[in-house]
Design an enzyme around this catalytic site. Structure first.
Site: not given
Ligand code: ASP
Length: 345
Positions: A17, A61-63, A93, A280-281
């Protein structure tokens, strides 16, 4: 260069982001290049440091991050290790804690700061948290004590706290305090000045050469238990022929159903050589095998105690250890020791 009087910091921009703008057609946030970040941050010029940047191509995007990306990141750090005093990684993030955990295992004998940061609001937005985060992360990466790096660890800086990377989890998608480290204290807190928690920071006793490990095994999975989980689902899941390592997310202090079908399936998988690691969760606390009957049976079936590991550290530790092609008994031994401060022994 690290021999110069001014500390040298390499900012590695991977996306997230912090460097995103709204795409006019879809109205979704998409990553842009580092020039957009530095254009918003004239303060970077005020540091009495040698700052350089390295940008991933493409930034993401880190996803979208995969273990292949972790390997590339570790290799960049390995290549540039002697040229810089510290590294700041700008990262989304969403999966930052997975990347930080993976890197903490892949960078053996690390003796320089590798500080991950990012933001919840893009750098170009008026109320962005990105400026504070990036500027303080740079300051921490450059900080020295007795001519040694102040924080020679892989860590995550966000809002006003510096955490050990492999102890963090993302817990907030709305507020600026995106991360927690429930089982380990902050390494530093930033207020008017930055207060370092020396007792919590790991300082290597001997200076050894950095060793970059680039073998990771993705034949791993996470199984999160819930009341009512179906037998046929667990059966299919555990029967995956490639499965070598499993993080089992259990209830409370490491508890799971004692139903015969479940324990039998877990025992059969362990007997087949699948390494099952119990975490653990709960966001805080640890697995305590045998405290309840519901955990004792699991551990008798061959499940390994993950103690207070986060799920992020557990899955990346498994990928790392299985990637080293060790005998299963050796992998189990390493799961019971702290490689880079990820568990409390
Ligand atoms: N979707 C974004 C990412 O992880 C979220 C962020 O950076 O806060 O790349």
């Amino acid at each position: 260069m690290s021999t110069a009087l001014k500390p040298s910091i390499l900012i590695i921009y991977t996306g997230g982001t912090i460097g995103m703008i709204t795409e006019p057609l879809t109205r979704s946030l998409v990553p842009v290049d580092f020039n957009e970040i530095s254009a918003q941050l004239p303060e970077l010029l005020r540091f009495d440091l040698n700052l350089s940047t390295y940008t991933f191509n493409p930034v993401v995007d880190s996803s979208n991050i995969t273990p292949k990306f972790w390997i590339e990141l570790a290799q960049v750090i390995g290549r540039e290790y002697l040229n810089y005093d510290g590294f700041v990684i700008l990262h989304g993030t969403d999966t930052m804690c997975y990347t930080a955990s993976a890197l903490s295992f892949m960078l053996e004998n690390l003796n320089k700061p590798v500080v991950f940061t990012g933001s919840q609001l893009p750098i170009g937005v008026l109320r962005t948290d990105g400026k504070e985060n990036l500027l303080t992360a740079i300051e921490i990466a450059a900080e020295r004590k007795n001519n040694q790096p102040m924080v020679p660890e892989v860590c995550v800086f966000f809002q006003n706290k510096l955490y050990r990377g492999n102890r963090t989890s993302k817990h907030n998608a709305e507020y600026f305090n995106a991360f927690v480290s429930e089982n380990y204290p902050p390494l530093a807190e930033a207020g008017i000045s930055i207060h370092y928690n020396y007792g919590a920071i790991h300082y290597p006793v001997n200076q050894k050469q950095l060793k970059v490990h680039t073998l990771l095994n993705d034949q791993v999975a996470i199984l999160k238990l819930f009341p009512g989980i179906r037998q046929d689902f667990v059966e299919t899941f555990l029967a995956l022929p490639w499965l070598k390592g499993l993080v089992l997310e259990t209830f409370g202090a490491g508890n799971a159903t004692t139903a015969d079908w479940f324990i039998d399936l877990i025992r059969a998988a362990c007997d087949r050589g699948v390494i099952i690691l119990n975490v653990t969760q709960c966001p805080a606390g640890a697995v305590n095998p045998g405290k309840y009957e519901t955990s004792r049976l699991l551990h008798h079936a061959g499940v390994i105690n993950g103690r207070d590991l986060t799920t992020e550290a557990a899955i990346t530790k498994l990928m790392f250890l299985l990637g080293q092609v060790l005998y299963p008994d050796i992998v189990k031994e390493y799961l019971n020791v702290s490689i880079s401060g990820e568990i409390t022994i």
